[in-house]
Design a protein around this motif. Structure first.
Motif, PDB file in Angstrom:
ATOM      1  N   PHE A   1      -3.841   8.358 -17.339  1.00  0.00           N
ATOM      2  CA  PHE A   1      -5.291   8.276 -17.239  1.00  0.00           C
ATOM      3  C   PHE A   1      -5.879   9.604 -17.700  1.00  0.00           C
TER       4      PHE A   1
ATOM      5  N   PHE B   1       0.809  -1.217   0.000  1.00  0.00           N
ATOM      6  CA  PHE B   1       0.000   0.000   0.000  1.00  0.00           C
ATOM      7  C   PHE B   1       0.843   1.269   0.000  1.00  0.00           C
ATOM      8  N   ALA B   2       2.137   1.113   0.147  1.00  0.00           N
ATOM      9  CA  ALA B   2       2.992   2.296   0.235  1.00  0.00           C
ATOM     10  C   ALA B   2       2.848   3.159  -1.022  1.00  0.00           C
ATOM     11  N   GLY B   3       2.758   4.448  -0.825  1.00  0.00           N
ATOM     12  CA  GLY B   3       2.683   5.368  -1.957  1.00  0.00           C
ATOM     13  C   GLY B   3       1.296   5.519  -2.541  1.00  0.00           C
ATOM     14  N   SER B   4       0.274   5.047  -1.831  1.00  0.00           N
ATOM     15  CA  SER B   4      -1.097   5.155  -2.347  1.00  0.00           C
ATOM     16  C   SER B   4      -1.538   6.603  -2.471  1.00  0.00           C
TER      17      SER B   4
ATOM     18  N   ARG C   1       4.691  11.702  -2.105  1.00  0.00           N
ATOM     19  CA  ARG C   1       5.514  10.511  -2.215  1.00  0.00           C
ATOM     20  C   ARG C   1       6.802  10.951  -2.872  1.00  0.00           C
TER      21      ARG C   1
ATOM     22  N   LEU D   1       1.694   2.614  -5.018  1.00  0.00           N
ATOM     23  CA  LEU D   1       2.198   3.430  -6.108  1.00  0.00           C
ATOM     24  C   LEU D   1       1.637   2.965  -7.449  1.00  0.00           C
ATOM     25  N   ARG D   2       1.568   1.635  -7.629  1.00  0.00           N
ATOM     26  CA  ARG D   2       1.120   1.108  -8.919  1.00  0.00           C
ATOM     27  C   ARG D   2      -0.339   1.416  -9.186  1.00  0.00           C
TER      28      ARG D   2
ATOM     29  N   SER E   1      -1.902   4.026  -8.233  1.00  0.00           N
ATOM     30  CA  SER E   1      -2.153   5.461  -8.114  1.00  0.00           C
ATOM     31  C   SER E   1      -1.996   6.158  -9.455  1.00  0.00           C
ATOM     32  N   PRO E   2      -3.070   6.704  -9.995  1.00  0.00           N
ATOM     33  CA  PRO E   2      -2.939   7.397 -11.278  1.00  0.00           C
ATOM     34  C   PRO E   2      -2.108   8.672 -11.177  1.00  0.00           C
TER      35      PRO E   2
ATOM     36  N   MET F   1       2.311   5.458   3.016  1.00  0.00           N
ATOM     37  CA  MET F   1       0.923   5.034   2.978  1.00  0.00           C
ATOM     38  C   MET F   1      -0.024   6.191   3.191  1.00  0.00           C
TER      39      MET F   1
END
Ligand SMILES: Cc1cc2nc3c(=O)[nH]c(=O)nc-3n(C[C@H](O)[C@H](O)[C@H](O)COP(=O)(O)OP(=O)(O)OC[C@H]3O[C@@H](n4cnc5c(N)ncnc54)[C@H](O)[C@@H]3O)c2cc1C
Lengths: 284, 366
Positions: B182, A89-92, B7, A225-226, A228-229, B1
């Protein structure tokens, strides 16, 4: 009533410092708190439970240490706490966060039953986006009621609810149906002082901990991160202005003289303003 | 998170860096859209501010700027569409339907997402108002696209991507966020952050009417009443030409009147820093700054305010900032234009008197 309350552990931002050279947040030693906006939802949840019976489950997605905030919520009187934690979930961003939380809510519903209400904070003090609550509502098909200043009527057995909602030019009175995702306005209530019994219970209570797999999340492409747009390309300190304030009134004899100097300077820089203020004053 | 905290910037070759390629099915997405907030028969000023900003983005991209108007009454919407044209819109999409008369999340989300899927904009801007924030999150989630909240700067980079800059961590830092693969790229902007453009009433444009398919019986939420704010005395703060504000340097709740008096003489409005709200000296809708109101007056006078970054971001758009502070090293002097090192409780009454006689004298002379 069955109520879920989503909370977030945030750094006490009054104490955040930015490293002057690297522009990174110096988190070390910064105490964490429950996002203050979440407490209005928690209190509302506890009041509803006290009135109708049922249970309040607090939940969060975060690093393992976020269990501190969950435990804190237990001291206020929440019945159960669940932490979703996983490095995936890191970087969400907000979209990935609402994905994770929606899954967490779904899993919690399988275990303990469908909630009548999911409370989220109106916004957080660190991210300040106000997007996660609506994201969760959308994903789970919950009625979305944001900026609620009071719940006027609620009938859990018929699944109806009437709320007052703060709009831009007034208050909307909305009648709707449960289950709902609600964010409460600040100031709508005040978090209680927990009872001694709750504090004791919280100290030894188990915080349920799930990783992605345990929460039934198999598609990791939607996480972190993946999932997250949005992509943060640059982080920087606000530019400082070159020129500083011109100091006025130094050496002036008295406050009246300072005031006159200042006014002269103001109108020298804003010549049109003087005429406009005069017209306005004349109209009064 | 963190849901939205910064980030680490995407390094070349990192996973985030690989997001660069825009998938084939998004390549047809074109044009810049602004959601026009239309309530109680009026366009919210933030929507006009966004048309000004959207115009610049559209020109840079060499595409069209469109306004999107939803509401209950076709005639009122057509009138509003004309205003959008004069503020820079080439096209206005108009969805008139009784179900859309009052804002409700459900039908508005449905119509907005349907419109996006049908007409494929590459950028969509909304005001970060109560309504805009309620709507933007639902629309972005439904479309599974990126949304950046409360932007303070919007630009187009060399790869035609929207660079959305926003404060983070209580304003101590800024970060620039992109939605690389997107569409649409969505962003919200708070009222008064962008300047209001000058309208050109000779400008015209197209109107595209959209027939929304909605049934009142499908909508769960009903508006049973609307209690309009009594022309709340504070509602003008964000739009006042002159704003006077006080901070902890005022030292007591009683001294708020010094700020009010000066504001009154100047025909302006008044406010304060956050600690004054926390102390209960002033109501929360008078708070100025990142978590309060953003102001853009022609003259801003800050008395006894240190100038913390969270305050600064809310006042920086003012044409002329005047600071009164006892501490010559107060940060506010770094961004104020004019400063007085001195006691606000003494200077405010002196200023009130001096302005009063100056404006009165000139009135006699004029
Ligand atoms: C997440 C977050 C959001 C925030 N949002 C906001 C916001 O929206 N708005 C906001 O304002 N703050 C906000 N803050 C708080 C902000 O960080 C500052 O703490 C606050 O702005 C300080 O208020 P102040 O200038 O009144 O008080 P202080 O910082 O205590 O400054 C008082 C000033 O008065 C001067 N002074 C003392 N006596 C006198 C006198 N007699 N005459 C003249 N000057 C005198 C002092 O030299 C000092 O500079 C936020 C903080 C956080 C963490």
């Amino acid at each position: 009533m069955r109520i879920f309350v989503c909370i977030k552990q945030v750094p006490d931002s009054a104490q955040i410092r930015v490293h002057p050279v690297t522009n990174t947040i110096m988190r070390q030693g910064v105490p964490t708190i429950i996002n203050p906006y979440d407490l209005f939802g928690l209190e509302e949840a506890l009041r509803l439970r006290d009135r109708f019976g049922g249970e309040v489950t607090v939940m969060t997605m975060g690093p393992p240490m976020a269990s501190d905030s969950l435990r804190k919520a237990l001291t206020y009187g929440a019945d159960r706490a669940v932490l979703l934690t996983d490095r995936f979930f890191a970087g969400s961003d907000t979209l990935a966060t609402s994905y994770a939380l929606a899954n967490l809510i779904q899993k919690a519903s399988e275990n303990w039953g469908q909630p009548d209400i999911v409370f989220c904070g109106k916004q957080t003090i660190d991210g300040d986006t106000a997007q996660v609550g609506p994201g969760i509502a959308r994903r789970l098909g919950l009625t979305q009621l944001t900026y609620v200043s009071s719940i006027d009527e609620i009938d859990p057995s018929h699944g109806t609810i009437t709320v007052r909602r703060r709009a831009d030019h007034g208050v909307q009175v909305l009648q709707s149906r449960l289950p709902a995702m609600i964010t409460m306005m600040e100031g709508s209530n005040e978090i209680r002082r927990g009872r001694i019994e709750d504090a004791l219970r919280a100290a030894s209570a188990e915080v349920v901990q799930w990783n992605a797999a345990a929460a039934g999340i198999t598609d990791l492409g939607h996480c972190g991160l993946r999932g997250s747009p949005t992509v943060v390309k640059k982080v920087f300190a606000p530019p400082s202005r070159e020129e500083k304030a011109t100091l006025v009134g130094e050496g002036a004899a008295n406050p009246a003289a300072v005031a006159n100097d200042l006014i002269t300077q103001i109108f020298a820089r804003q010549p049109v303003l003087e005429g406009d203020l005069m017209h306005a004053a004349a109209r009064h | 998170m963190n849901s939205s905290a910064p980030r680490p910037p995407a390094a070349a070759g990192s996973r985030a860096g690989m997001k660069k390629e825009l998938p084939e099915h998004f390549r047809s997405y074109k044009h810049v859209w602004v959601f026009i907030e239309f309530e109680q028969g009026e366009i919210h000023p933030v929507s006009l501010e966004l048309l000004g900003e959207g115009r610049k983005l559209a020109d840079r991209l060499q595409v069209e700027l469109a306004g999107v108007l939803l509401g209950g009454c076709g005639a009122a919407l057509t009138g509003a569409a004309g205003i959008c044209h004069s503020y820079g819109a080439d096209v206005v999409y108009v969805a008139a339907h009784p179900v859309l008369a009052d804002y409700r999340n459900e039908p508005y989300t449905r119509v907005m997402t349907d419109l996006v899927r049908k007409f494929e904009p590459e950028i969509m801007l909304l005001g970060a108002t109560v309504l805009g924030r309620d709507l933007a999150g639902s629309v972005a989630t439904t479309l599974q696209t990126g949304l950046t909240a409360d932007c303070t700067e919007l630009a187009i980079d060399d790869e035609r991507s929207l660079a959305a800059t926003r404060p983070t961590f209580g304003g101590s830092l800024l970060c620039t966020i992109h939605t690389l693969n997107f569409r649409p790229q969505m962003a919200t902007v708070r009222p008064r952050v962008m300047p209001l453009p000058a309208p050109d009433t000779s400008r015209t444009g197209r109107i595209i009417e959209y027939q929304a398919e909605l049934e009142e019986s499908d909508i769960v939420t009903k508006v049973i009443d609307f209690l309009a704010d009594r022309n709340s005395e504070s509602s003008q703060l964000a739009f006042a030409d002159v704003v006077v504000a006080g901070g902890l340097g005022l030292r007591s709740a009683e001294n708020i009147s010094l700020v009010q008096d000066l504001a009154h003489v100047l025909g302006g409005d008044w406010g304060g820093s956050r600690p004054l709200v926390q102390k209960g000296w002033i109501p929360s809708d008078r708070q100025i700054g990142q978590t309060g109101k953003t102001i853009r007056p022609r003259l801003y006078i800050a008395a006894g305010i240190s100038g913390a970054i969270q305050h600064r971001v809310g006042v920086e758009g003012s044409d002329l900032i005047v600071a009164i502070n006892t501490d010559p090293n107060a940060p506010i002097f770094e961004f104020a234009h004019l400063g007085v090192v001195g006691d606000a409780t003494v200077l405010l009454p002196a200023l009130t008197e001096a302005f009063r006689s100056r404006l009165a004298v000139n009135r006699l002379a004029g």
